[in-house]
Motif scaffolding. Structure first.
Motif, mmCIF file in Angstrom:
data_model
loop_
_atom_site.group_PDB
_atom_site.id
_atom_site.type_symbol
_atom_site.label_atom_id
_atom_site.label_comp_id
_atom_site.label_asym_id
_atom_site.label_seq_id
_atom_site.Cartn_x
_atom_site.Cartn_y
_atom_site.Cartn_z
ATOM 1 N N GLU A 193 -4.059 2.584 10.664
ATOM 2 C CA GLU A 193 -4.931 1.961 11.164
ATOM 3 C C GLU A 193 -6.239 1.714 10.121
ATOM 4 O O GLU A 193 -7.038 1.288 9.524
ATOM 5 N N ASN A 198 -5.293 0.680 6.921
ATOM 6 C CA ASN A 198 -5.113 -0.402 6.667
ATOM 7 C C ASN A 198 -7.002 -1.961 6.859
ATOM 8 O O ASN A 198 -6.621 -2.935 6.816
ATOM 9 N N LYS A 252 0.862 -1.365 0.146
ATOM 10 C CA LYS A 252 -0.242 -0.313 0.189
ATOM 11 C C LYS A 252 0.878 1.048 -0.187
ATOM 12 O O LYS A 252 2.102 1.142 0.214
#
Length: 316
Positions: free
Chosen positions: A312, A315, A39
């Protein structure tokens, strides 16, 4: 670019925008493997920063959390050239958005890059929000101490704003006629002032003067002494573009999931809260009592809190 030449940590890169090569730093995770897919994040920095400031702080932090992160100098800033016949220190809002689109295009050419996200801090929040309106290659956006709702912040005192516009207009005319740059101090801070002098000059004008100096001032942690290619001086017609807030005007058009992080106590909090009130997308909001606007630029506890939350969110 040959992926085999890239290694974990910071890698100097360039990519094309407006027909010239912009200078960037590509931060890669530990044990980077070019055969894997990661990512990636395109970073956007505060006004009037260069890549050795916020990107040099957030880049390693996001790489440590497993992301590829691209920080870069906008057209006419830092190590990136101005266009032929133009001047350095010309950070214009509309160009910042297009530079960001080109940064996304560059990341899209890298075989190890999967989904691409946007992470902006301060003015960078407005840049990322604005770029994301019509660039759906950016799958999620996060904004820290973001200046997305600039109208509530910049246009409150119309007399003061009109004075700023008049000065910018005059500077633009002067540069057009004379062919020489006209540099000013957009935030009232030059590269030589002491903290005491700047805070005194900003009394009753800018309640963030002390923390601003601690970062940008001559003796600041990321000021002109610490970052040689940074200066507080800027092109004089800047106000003609920085007073536009595209992200705020199009907030209800943003479709990507977004995260807004800010300090409740900050003078700039309204720039986040007003923006959030206009959103119609899937959105998360994280407000802190213990940090200030500038704390999120460099103070370890604030940077950890913001980067943990961003990681967070990206993800999910």
């Amino acid at each position: 670019m040959a992926s085999k030449s890239l290694t974990a940590g910071k890698n100097q890169v360039t990519f094309r925008s407006f027909g010239v090569d912009l200078a960037g730093d590509l931060y890669l995770p530990e044990a980077f493997d070019a055969t894997k897919v990661y990512k990636a994040i395109v970073g956007a920095s505060p006004f009037p920063q260069v890549k050795d400031q916020i990107p040099a702080t957030y880049g390693p932090e996001m790489a440590a959390r497993g992301f590829v992160y691209l920080g870069f100098d906008y057209l006419g800033m830092g190590d990136s050239p101005a266009l032929p016949g133009e001047f350095k220190q010309s950070r214009y809002m509309f160009r910042l958005i297009e530079n960001t689109w080109d940064a996304v295009s560059f990341l899209g050419t890298l075989p190890f890059v999967g989904e691409i996200y946007g992470l902006g801090v301060c003015q960078g929040g407005s840049i990322i929000a604005s770029a994301a309106v019509t660039d759906h290659r950016i799958k999620k956006i996060a904004m820290v101490s973001g200046m997305m709702a600039a109208d509530a912040f910049q246009w409150t005192n119309r007399d003061q704003v009109n004075q700023q516009i008049a000065a910018a207009n005059a500077s633009k005319q002067k540069m057009y006629e004379g062919g020489e740059p006209d540099y000013v101090t957009p935030i009232g801070l030059n590269d030589e002032q002491s903290r005491e002098d700047f805070v005194a000059a900003m009394a009753g004008i800018n309640p963030m003067a002390g923390e601003t100096y601690d970062y940008y001032g001559r003796d600041g942690v990321k000021g002109p002494m610490a970052v040689p290619n940074f200066t507080n001086m800027h092109i004089g017609d800047q106000g003609m573009q920085s007073l536009f807030s595209i992200g705020e005007a199009y907030a209800d058009k943003i479709v990507q999931p977004s995260l807004t992080i800010y300090s409740k106590a900050a003078w700039t909090a309204v720039c986040s809260t007003e923006f959030v009130s206009k959103l119609t997308n899937e959105h998360e909001e994280l407000a802190f009592d213990e940090f200030s606007h500038v704390d999120f630029y460099y103070k370890p506890e604030a940077v950890k809190a913001s980067t943990d939350a961003v990681a967070e969110f990206f993800n999910k």
